[in-house]
Motif scaffolding. Structure first.
Motif, PDB file in Angstrom:
ATOM      1  N   ILE A 161     -89.668  24.564 -37.629  1.00  0.00           N
ATOM      2  CA  ILE A 161     -89.559  25.767 -36.762  1.00  0.00           C
ATOM      3  C   ILE A 161     -90.819  25.289 -35.477  1.00  0.00           C
ATOM      4  CG2 ILE A 161     -89.514  28.103 -36.102  1.00  0.00           C
ATOM      5  CD1 ILE A 161     -88.834  28.579 -38.714  1.00  0.00           C
ATOM      6  N   ALA A 170     -88.856  28.196 -31.482  1.00  0.00           N
ATOM      7  CA  ALA A 170     -88.834  29.379 -31.789  1.00  0.00           C
ATOM      8  C   ALA A 170     -89.659  29.932 -30.390  1.00  0.00           C
ATOM      9  CB  ALA A 170     -89.283  29.910 -32.851  1.00  0.00           C
ATOM     10  N   ALA A 171     -89.811  31.414 -30.300  1.00  0.00           N
ATOM     11  CA  ALA A 171     -90.552  32.025 -29.361  1.00  0.00           C
ATOM     12  C   ALA A 171     -91.742  32.274 -29.420  1.00  0.00           C
ATOM     13  CB  ALA A 171     -89.554  33.161 -28.899  1.00  0.00           C
ATOM     14  N   HIS A 172     -92.579  31.501 -29.668  1.00  0.00           N
ATOM     15  CA  HIS A 172     -94.028  31.752 -30.064  1.00  0.00           C
ATOM     16  C   HIS A 172     -94.730  30.289 -29.551  1.00  0.00           C
ATOM     17  CE1 HIS A 172     -92.857  29.365 -33.711  1.00  0.00           C
ATOM     18  NE2 HIS A 172     -94.329  28.787 -33.711  1.00  0.00           N
ATOM     19  N   THR A 173     -95.975  30.730 -29.293  1.00  0.00           N
ATOM     20  CA  THR A 173     -96.780  29.414 -28.801  1.00  0.00           C
ATOM     21  C   THR A 173     -97.745  28.882 -29.514  1.00  0.00           C
ATOM     22  OG1 THR A 173     -98.737  31.150 -28.068  1.00  0.00           O
ATOM     23  CG2 THR A 173     -96.772  30.850 -26.651  1.00  0.00           C
ATOM     24  N   LEU A 186     -97.830  33.073 -39.078  1.00  0.00           N
ATOM     25  CA  LEU A 186     -98.507  31.962 -38.284  1.00  0.00           C
ATOM     26  C   LEU A 186     -99.618  32.798 -37.768  1.00  0.00           C
ATOM     27  CD1 LEU A 186     -95.761  29.865 -36.837  1.00  0.00           C
ATOM     28  CD2 LEU A 186     -96.685  29.736 -39.134  1.00  0.00           C
ATOM     29  N   ASN A 187     -99.650  33.793 -37.031  1.00  0.00           N
ATOM     30  CA  ASN A 187    -100.677  34.518 -36.467  1.00  0.00           C
ATOM     31  C   ASN A 187    -101.891  34.666 -37.256  1.00  0.00           C
ATOM     32  OD1 ASN A 187     -98.913  36.411 -37.342  1.00  0.00           O
ATOM     33  ND2 ASN A 187    -100.218  37.999 -36.645  1.00  0.00           N
TER      34      ASN A 187
END
Lengths: 352, 352
Positions: A168, A216-219, A261-262
């Motif tokens: 991912i 996926a929609a994260h940076t 993750l954050n």
């Protein structure tokens, strides 16, 4: 020990981190960086006291017009160094190869380039020795580096028969997420296998690996999920021991509240790391599961940073100043502050 | 054919969709819905001409005070129906079971409840027959339903030996994404296996399946990635034929520009479907890969809608009005407008 004179061509996501790491190494000197940018990105380097060179004549004119003090051309920079790290965008680097050859400068490329460009792909713990004294090598991509570190560790322990993974990926990097990002969706990679599995075999040819990937929609950071067929029934502790025997694998735990993750990204910031970077692959120790002859695990890959220590080692390998990979890895890791555990008395370490 | 009188208890994400589907079925009558809400959610039902009942006495008082016309209590509603569909939140439903028993009303529960609550778990194509005439069943969750449809199809074809999957779940539903959502991260599930694999075995006991799961930062639809060990070397066409032989599996293609979850969501809106729902599991036909005795595939699960047709069939199975599962499935699917292909002359269908 001889000081290796280093240039970085391309002061972007990887280049600026490599430049900092090179400046921190006692056996290296960053002579300068080359770029084509005229805005805040390259002016940050100027502010840090780094000598800036123009990667092309046109860029030099624009940079001077934009108020960037330019110390010379790429060729001028190459005249003064032993090794250049090419962190320019995909496709640009392959053209640069001829420039480096003509200048007689050894060159480290990044994972955006093909294996064929250099004929050698590099992950320090796997094949430092085969890069010794070469003119060029390619540090494989962030995803591939993590795969080689983790699967390579299990292969070294004689435990790994076959690996099937789902990656991912982050959509884009934080500094570029105002353009080309994605929101509120997942984008599956259109073909199976995704390129990372085959790419890992440029370093570990015997790996039986297939990867599927999605954005996926994260940076920040990639997240891999692996189903591993082991060579025989094993245990959690045996698999963890194999990972602990390898460098550059850190452990995080749900039990410590590192549940996404954050949270790991925030921990790295709290640890005072430059840019909040994590150079380790972070394996969720308390999620890893072994059932008979299968292991299941997930880990986090800080894509902006993980290849930085590998690049530092690749510089040494090409320069030939340190002939033993483990020695180079230890030097790099000590200077950067690489860790196995990120917290005092981690739950898992106490259990172990 | 006898008309089945149906109640829906819980007018939420699933309940409102089930209510619409029941109203559309020629052999069913929606007598009313019960809820505790006093706001726009239940007032929408009133606007649609649906009779609304108070799920609890306190709720009835509050609903009347809020201007919701209340036709009576849950018990009043149960007096008038053959089957109740319980779409109340997790944990509430298990308590309701005694109420339904006392009223002598058959009950369909949803996947948030445990298998033990009913002793029977339901996916129409897999085990319609074993639900016939029962007092209760549980329609398994959206993820589990998709797993049973797809893996069950391959099992039925004698092709599936072992399945290992990674589930990239939506963080929360669109109507609830102002609270409890996640942004810019991925949240791995803390334990392996995640519950969906074992849950699928409540319907297909012989399935050798392990799942890992994570929530990503998007609101609509789940995305599964499977590594399948086949019973023997096979081909893409054979695996696709097995999927085509099963109901409620649709095909989408990267080649048609359906390259991410959001594109399929938009397609469903363009097809004029109620709420943009997709009841099919959408398998990426041109991503599916077979290598020797392994298959790799990814599909998309519209979590808000996929269990709606299963719930309609479960109502019929408990009522015993249709004894053949395939007949019930065909009735449901025709009324809803279920499809194998979403576009005229799809690339893959022409290739096949």
């Amino acid at each position: 020990m001889m000081t290796i004179k280093v240039a970085v061509n391309g002061y972007g996501v990887i280049g600026k981190r490599v430049a900092d790491a090179v400046r921190a190494m006692p056996d290296m000197e960053l002579v300068g960086v080359a770029d084509v940018a005229t805005d805040w990105r390259i002016r940050t380097a100027v502010g840090l006291g780094i000598e800036v060179f123009a990667a092309t004549p046109d860029a030099g004119t624009a940079m001077r017009a934009g108020g960037v003090p330019v110390a010379g051309t790429l060729e001028d920079l190459l005249d003064r160094v032993d090794v250049v790290v090419d962190t320019t965008p995909k496709k640009v680097a392959a053209r640069n190869l001829e420039v480096y050859k003509a200048a007689g400068v050894k060159a480290v490329f990044q994972g955006g380039e093909s294996h064929a460009t250099t004929g050698h792909s590099f992950v320090a713990q796997a094949n430092y020795a085969t890069a010794l004294g070469r003119d060029t090598t390619r540090v494989v991509s962030c995803n591939t580096t993590s795969i080689v570190r983790v699967l390579g560790a299990l292969q070294d322990a004689g435990l790994l028969a076959r690996a099937r993974g789902v990656l991912i990926r982050r959509a884009t990097d934080p500094g570029e997420s105002h353009q080309g990002g994605i929101m509120n969706t997942v984008v599956p990679e259109a073909s199976i296998p995704s390129h990372q599995g085959p790419d890992a075999r440029t370093v570990l040819p015997d790996l039986d690996v297939v990867t599927m990937a999605a954005k996926a929609a994260h940076t920040q950071t990639h997240n891999h999920y692996w189903t591993l067929q082991l060579t025989r029934p094993s245990s959690r502790e045996e698999v963890l021991d194999a990972l602990r025997a390898a460098p550059r694998i850190g452990f995080i735990r749900m039990a410590d509240g590192l549940t996404a993750l954050n949270t790991t990204v925030e921990l790295m910031r709290d640890l005072g790391r430059p840019r909040g970077d994590m150079w380790e692959v972070a394996v969720w120790e308390d999620v890893l599961t072994v059932e008979g002859d299968e292991a299941f695990l997930t880990y986090q890959v800080y894509n902006e940073a993980i290849v930085v220590p590998e690049t530092v080692d690749a510089i040494r390998a090409l320069a030939g100043t340190v002939t033993d990979g483990a020695t180079s890895i230890a030097m790099t890791d000590e200077v950067l502050g690489m860790r196995r555990e990120f917290l005092p008395d981690p739950v898992g370490a106490l259990r172990a």
